[in-house]
Design a protein around this motif. Structure first.
Motif, PDB file in Angstrom:
ATOM      1  N   LEU A  24      65.227  11.047   2.600  1.00 19.49           N
ATOM      2  CA  LEU A  24      64.574   9.827   2.186  1.00 19.49           C
ATOM      3  C   LEU A  24      65.692   9.277   1.464  1.00 19.49           C
ATOM      4  CD1 LEU A  24      61.351  11.117   0.423  1.00 19.49           C
ATOM      5  CD2 LEU A  24      61.448   9.857   2.612  1.00 19.49           C
ATOM      6  N   HIS A  25      66.008   7.981   1.574  1.00 11.29           N
ATOM      7  CA  HIS A  25      67.080   7.114   1.071  1.00 11.29           C
ATOM      8  C   HIS A  25      66.525   5.745   0.506  1.00 11.29           C
ATOM      9  CE1 HIS A  25      69.839  10.108   3.145  1.00 11.29           C
ATOM     10  NE2 HIS A  25      70.385   9.928   2.051  1.00 11.29           N
ATOM     11  N   TRP A  26      67.044   5.399  -0.327  1.00 12.42           N
ATOM     12  CA  TRP A  26      66.590   3.798  -0.952  1.00 12.42           C
ATOM     13  C   TRP A  26      67.743   3.237  -1.337  1.00 12.42           C
ATOM     14  CZ3 TRP A  26      65.707   2.439  -6.127  1.00 12.42           C
ATOM     15  CH2 TRP A  26      66.116   3.301  -7.187  1.00 12.42           C
ATOM     16  N   THR A  27      67.345   2.169  -1.274  1.00 11.86           N
ATOM     17  CA  THR A  27      68.463   0.809  -1.678  1.00 11.86           C
ATOM     18  C   THR A  27      67.723  -0.274  -2.674  1.00 11.86           C
ATOM     19  OG1 THR A  27      69.795   1.240   0.113  1.00 11.86           O
ATOM     20  CG2 THR A  27      70.205  -0.694  -0.917  1.00 11.86           C
ATOM     21  N   ALA A  28      68.164  -0.622  -3.852  1.00 13.33           N
ATOM     22  CA  ALA A  28      67.871  -1.964  -4.529  1.00 13.33           C
ATOM     23  C   ALA A  28      68.987  -2.203  -5.113  1.00 13.33           C
ATOM     24  CB  ALA A  28      66.877  -1.313  -5.589  1.00 13.33           C
ATOM     25  N   GLN A  29      69.755  -3.291  -4.410  1.00 11.55           N
ATOM     26  CA  GLN A  29      70.945  -3.746  -4.605  1.00 11.55           C
ATOM     27  C   GLN A  29      71.072  -4.356  -6.176  1.00 11.55           C
ATOM     28  OE1 GLN A  29      73.732  -3.264  -3.098  1.00 11.55           O
ATOM     29  NE2 GLN A  29      73.029  -2.754  -1.197  1.00 11.55           N
ATOM     30  N   ASP A  30      69.864  -5.091  -6.379  1.00 12.71           N
ATOM     31  CA  ASP A  30      69.743  -5.561  -7.823  1.00 12.71           C
ATOM     32  C   ASP A  30      69.680  -4.807  -9.061  1.00 12.71           C
ATOM     33  OD1 ASP A  30      69.485  -8.169  -6.557  1.00 12.71           O
ATOM     34  OD2 ASP A  30      67.496  -8.463  -7.031  1.00 12.71           O
ATOM     35  N   MET A  41      58.793  10.349  -2.959  1.00 16.49           N
ATOM     36  CA  MET A  41      58.685   8.974  -3.166  1.00 16.49           C
ATOM     37  C   MET A  41      57.045   8.713  -3.407  1.00 16.49           C
ATOM     38  SD  MET A  41      59.399   6.570  -0.086  1.00 16.49           S
ATOM     39  CE  MET A  41      57.966   5.604  -0.286  1.00 16.49           C
ATOM     40  N   MET A  42      56.575   7.831  -3.981  1.00 19.45           N
ATOM     41  CA  MET A  42      55.138   7.190  -3.934  1.00 19.45           C
ATOM     42  C   MET A  42      55.245   5.650  -4.130  1.00 19.45           C
ATOM     43  SD  MET A  42      53.333   9.906  -6.565  1.00 19.45           S
ATOM     44  CE  MET A  42      53.389  11.491  -6.485  1.00 19.45           C
ATOM     45  N   LEU A  43      54.575   4.950  -3.177  1.00 18.60           N
ATOM     46  CA  LEU A  43      54.849   3.405  -3.425  1.00 18.60           C
ATOM     47  C   LEU A  43      53.229   3.000  -3.195  1.00 18.60           C
ATOM     48  CD1 LEU A  43      56.221   0.773  -3.336  1.00 18.60           C
ATOM     49  CD2 LEU A  43      55.882   1.230  -0.686  1.00 18.60           C
ATOM     50  N   ALA A  44      52.758   2.346  -4.289  1.00 18.07           N
ATOM     51  CA  ALA A  44      51.268   1.547  -4.378  1.00 18.07           C
ATOM     52  C   ALA A  44      51.581   0.154  -4.313  1.00 18.07           C
ATOM     53  CB  ALA A  44      50.717   2.281  -5.341  1.00 18.07           C
ATOM     54  N   VAL A  45      50.692  -0.453  -3.277  1.00 21.75           N
ATOM     55  CA  VAL A  45      50.781  -1.897  -3.247  1.00 21.75           C
ATOM     56  C   VAL A  45      49.358  -2.313  -3.172  1.00 21.75           C
ATOM     57  CG1 VAL A  45      51.296  -3.772  -1.419  1.00 21.75           C
ATOM     58  CG2 VAL A  45      52.741  -1.749  -1.572  1.00 21.75           C
ATOM     59  N   TRP A  46      49.021  -3.463  -4.123  1.00 19.42           N
ATOM     60  CA  TRP A  46      47.722  -3.906  -4.112  1.00 19.42           C
ATOM     61  C   TRP A  46      47.330  -4.816  -2.855  1.00 19.42           C
ATOM     62  CZ3 TRP A  46      43.320  -2.723  -5.989  1.00 19.42           C
ATOM     63  CH2 TRP A  46      42.424  -3.764  -6.188  1.00 19.42           C
ATOM     64  N   ASP A  47      46.256  -4.730  -2.280  1.00 18.75           N
ATOM     65  CA  ASP A  47      46.219  -5.621  -1.269  1.00 18.75           C
ATOM     66  C   ASP A  47      44.893  -6.434  -1.892  1.00 18.75           C
ATOM     67  OD1 ASP A  47      44.512  -7.172   0.996  1.00 18.75           O
ATOM     68  OD2 ASP A  47      45.074  -5.110   2.263  1.00 18.75           O
ATOM     69  N   ALA A  48      45.113  -7.699  -2.313  1.00 16.76           N
ATOM     70  CA  ALA A  48      44.488  -8.703  -2.753  1.00 16.76           C
ATOM     71  C   ALA A  48      43.269  -9.000  -1.987  1.00 16.76           C
ATOM     72  CB  ALA A  48      45.202  -9.777  -3.534  1.00 16.76           C
ATOM     73  N   ARG A  55      48.921   2.814  -0.094  1.00 20.51           N
ATOM     74  CA  ARG A  55      50.022   3.707  -0.763  1.00 20.51           C
ATOM     75  C   ARG A  55      50.405   4.388   0.441  1.00 20.51           C
ATOM     76  NH1 ARG A  55      45.868   7.696  -1.381  1.00 20.51           N
ATOM     77  NH2 ARG A  55      47.041   9.565  -1.575  1.00 20.51           N
ATOM     78  N   ILE A  56      51.742   4.865   0.097  1.00 21.67           N
ATOM     79  CA  ILE A  56      52.682   5.751   1.009  1.00 21.67           C
ATOM     80  C   ILE A  56      53.094   6.815  -0.053  1.00 21.67           C
ATOM     81  CG2 ILE A  56      54.606   5.941   2.243  1.00 21.67           C
ATOM     82  CD1 ILE A  56      54.552   2.977   2.828  1.00 21.67           C
ATOM     83  N   ASP A  57      52.827   7.901   0.404  1.00 21.77           N
ATOM     84  CA  ASP A  57      53.229   9.377  -0.279  1.00 21.77           C
ATOM     85  C   ASP A  57      54.394   9.961   0.365  1.00 21.77           C
ATOM     86  OD1 ASP A  57      51.624   8.300  -2.748  1.00 21.77           O
ATOM     87  OD2 ASP A  57      50.096   9.277  -1.778  1.00 21.77           O
ATOM     88  N   LEU A  58      55.593  10.388   0.412  1.00 23.77           N
ATOM     89  CA  LEU A  58      56.173  11.051   1.061  1.00 23.77           C
ATOM     90  C   LEU A  58      57.199  11.939   0.448  1.00 23.77           C
ATOM     91  CD1 LEU A  58      57.601   8.214   3.590  1.00 23.77           C
ATOM     92  CD2 LEU A  58      55.848   9.748   4.200  1.00 23.77           C
TER      93      LEU A  58
END
Length: 111
Positions: A24-30, A41-48, A55-58
């Motif tokens: 797993l690799h990630w980039t956040a230039q800011d 990693m765990m990513l949660a996104v709200w679907d309004a 969510r994505i759990d890897l």
């Protein structure tokens, strides 16, 4: 009209032949992060529209279980902090922190 900017966060997942994450690799230039390796990693996104969390759990197959326990604990603590900042609900935030302490105690994470 206000000036807007766009910030990009990129996740790259290298899979084995069985589609199990190997890297797993990630980039956040800011944030000053460029192609940094991660083991989980765990990513949660709200679907309004659907009113639900997506969510994505890897995690990579070489993520040690003891580190996964610490990762979960730190994630739970961060979620309780985020919950407070988002809601200003002192009582529930404190309850969540109590659970985090209980979680760490049961997993013997705190010395």
């Amino acid at each position: 009209m206000a000036n807007t900017t766009t910030s990009k966060i990129e996740l790259n997942v290298e899979l084995d032949e069985n589609r199990v994450p190997e890297k797993l690799h990630w980039t956040a230039q800011d944030g000053g992060v460029s192609n940094a390796e991660a083991k989980a990693m765990m990513l949660a996104v709200w679907d309004a529209k659907a009113k639900e969390a997506m969510r994505i759990d890897l995690w990579t197959k070489d993520m040690p279980v003891d580190e996964m326990k610490v990762f979960f604990h730190q994630t739970l603590v961060a979620m309780s902090d985020t919950f407070y900042r988002a809601t200003q609900d002192d009582k529930m935030s404190a309850t969540m922190k109590d659970f985090c302490d209980y979680f760490a105690e049961k997993l013997e994470l705190k010395k």
